[in-house]
Design an enzyme around this catalytic site. Structure first.
Site, PDB file in Angstrom:
ATOM      1  N   TYR A 189       0.833  -1.201   0.000  1.00  0.00           N
ATOM      2  CA  TYR A 189       0.000   0.000   0.000  1.00  0.00           C
ATOM      3  C   TYR A 189       0.871   1.255   0.000  1.00  0.00           C
ATOM      4  O   TYR A 189       0.624   2.197  -0.765  1.00  0.00           O
ATOM      5  CB  TYR A 189      -0.909   0.000   1.228  1.00  0.00           C
ATOM      6  CG  TYR A 189      -1.736   1.251   1.392  1.00  0.00           C
ATOM      7  CD1 TYR A 189      -2.825   1.495   0.570  1.00  0.00           C
ATOM      8  CD2 TYR A 189      -1.433   2.189   2.384  1.00  0.00           C
ATOM      9  CE1 TYR A 189      -3.593   2.641   0.725  1.00  0.00           C
ATOM     10  CE2 TYR A 189      -2.200   3.334   2.549  1.00  0.00           C
ATOM     11  CZ  TYR A 189      -3.279   3.555   1.712  1.00  0.00           C
ATOM     12  OH  TYR A 189      -4.036   4.696   1.859  1.00  0.00           O
ATOM     13  N   LYS A 193       0.911   4.380  -2.714  1.00  0.00           N
ATOM     14  CA  LYS A 193       0.602   5.761  -2.338  1.00  0.00           C
ATOM     15  C   LYS A 193       1.791   6.687  -2.627  1.00  0.00           C
ATOM     16  O   LYS A 193       1.601   7.870  -2.924  1.00  0.00           O
ATOM     17  CB  LYS A 193       0.210   5.832  -0.864  1.00  0.00           C
ATOM     18  CG  LYS A 193      -1.110   5.162  -0.538  1.00  0.00           C
ATOM     19  CD  LYS A 193      -2.310   5.940  -1.066  1.00  0.00           C
ATOM     20  CE  LYS A 193      -2.935   5.403  -2.314  1.00  0.00           C
ATOM     21  NZ  LYS A 193      -4.130   6.164  -2.741  1.00  0.00           N
TER      22      LYS A 193
END
Length: 306
Positions: A189, A193
């Site tokens: 993740y 990002k």
């Protein structure tokens, strides 16, 4: 949250004549952004999402809040190039311009998986799918920039503080076309990002006609943290930290609403709530990594067209 005082009801200017597209606009801060923007009379407001049921429900909710608003659901699965292309075709058949593209949709956690084209699911949805969407919509945005309404066209990427919690090298490129089963969910993740933060820096360099920014919305109480199989760290965030430090979707949407509509937004910048610049982690300021990500993305999307 701190930063610039911002009240969407008062501080978003008239959006008359503008066309807006929000990915993930059927739930969470995406839907809240759509609700707030709809109150300022845009010409068209498009809600992108995978789920037609929640998408159409969001459209009805927005129309109820802003009677007369032109709101449409756009079926789009960012994990499929074909779905993104079909969505763009549907959009362009009815929209002659694009003033605001809000790349808001994202996933966190869940079992190790890949997209239809074989990208690790976090990077594939959060970055690659959005990059393809932007690539296909770019000519329309550049054309819109020739006849701007108010401020210039904007593309807003919703990043996260999580960009700081990937790896010291930022992005494990060799993992991006696999399930990356040996890489933790938080790292996967985090690097997706980080990609959301770095990519608009390169857009800003190449296309000065468009303002491209990234942002952290705050620690928002949404369904982002609720995917099954997300692991211990995500579970702790959901059960322990978010109830204490999390903010409402109404508050969480403000930073991207500011970035999409305010005058003093600097292209290429990363903003924390609300409108605070200069807070990116060291990897988020790595110009060579940004260039490498751009080159990798361009190569992966080579030949992808309508």
């Amino acid at each position: 949250m701190g930063g610039i005082p911002f009240d969407p009801a008062k501080d978003i200017p008239s959006l008359q004549g503008k066309v807006i597209l929000i990915t993930g606009g059927n739930i969470g801060i995406g839907k809240q952004s759509a609700l707030e923007l709809s109150k300022h009379n845009p010409s068209q407001l498009w809600i992108g999402g995978r789920n037609g049921e929640t998408g159409n429900a969001a459209v009805e909710e927005i129309k109820a809040a802003s009677p007369g608003a032109s709101v449409r659901f756009l079926k789009m699965d960012l994990a499929s190039f074909d779905s993104v292309k079909q969505a763009v075709k549907t959009f362009q058949a009815s929209a002659s311009r694009l003033d605001i593209l809000m790349c808001n949709a994202g996933i966190l956690g869940g079992p190790a998986a890949v997209t239809k084209e074989g990208y690790e699911i976090h990077m594939g949805v959060n970055h690659v799918g959005h990059a393809l969407l932007f690539k296909l919509l770019l000519p329309q945005m550049l054309e819109t920039a020739k006849s701007p309404i108010g401020v210039e066209p904007r593309v807003v990427f919703v990043s996260s503080l999580g960009h700081k919690y990937g790896t010291s090298n930022g992005i494990i490129f060799e993992s991006l076309k696999s399930k990356a089963a040996n890489v933790g969910a938080t790292t996967k993740y985090g690097q997706s990002k980080l990609a959301n933060l770095l990519y608009p820096q390169e857009i800003a360099k190449r296309y000065p006609q468009i303002t491209a920014v990234s942002l952290h919305p705050g620690n928002v109480k949404t369904d982002l943290f609720s995917r099954p199989g997300s692991g211990l760290v995500v579970s702790i965030l959901r059960r322990v930290l978010l109830p204490i430090v999390g903010v409402s979707v109404e508050e969480g949407a403000k930073n991207q609403l500011w970035a999409a509509t305010a005058k003093d937004v600097v292209s290429g910048e990363y903003y924390e709530p609300i409108g605070i610049s200069g807070k990116a982690g060291a990897v988020g300021k790595d110009k060579e990594l940004a260039r490498r990500l751009w080159d990798w993305t361009e190569k992966e999307l080579e030949g992808q067209s309508l």
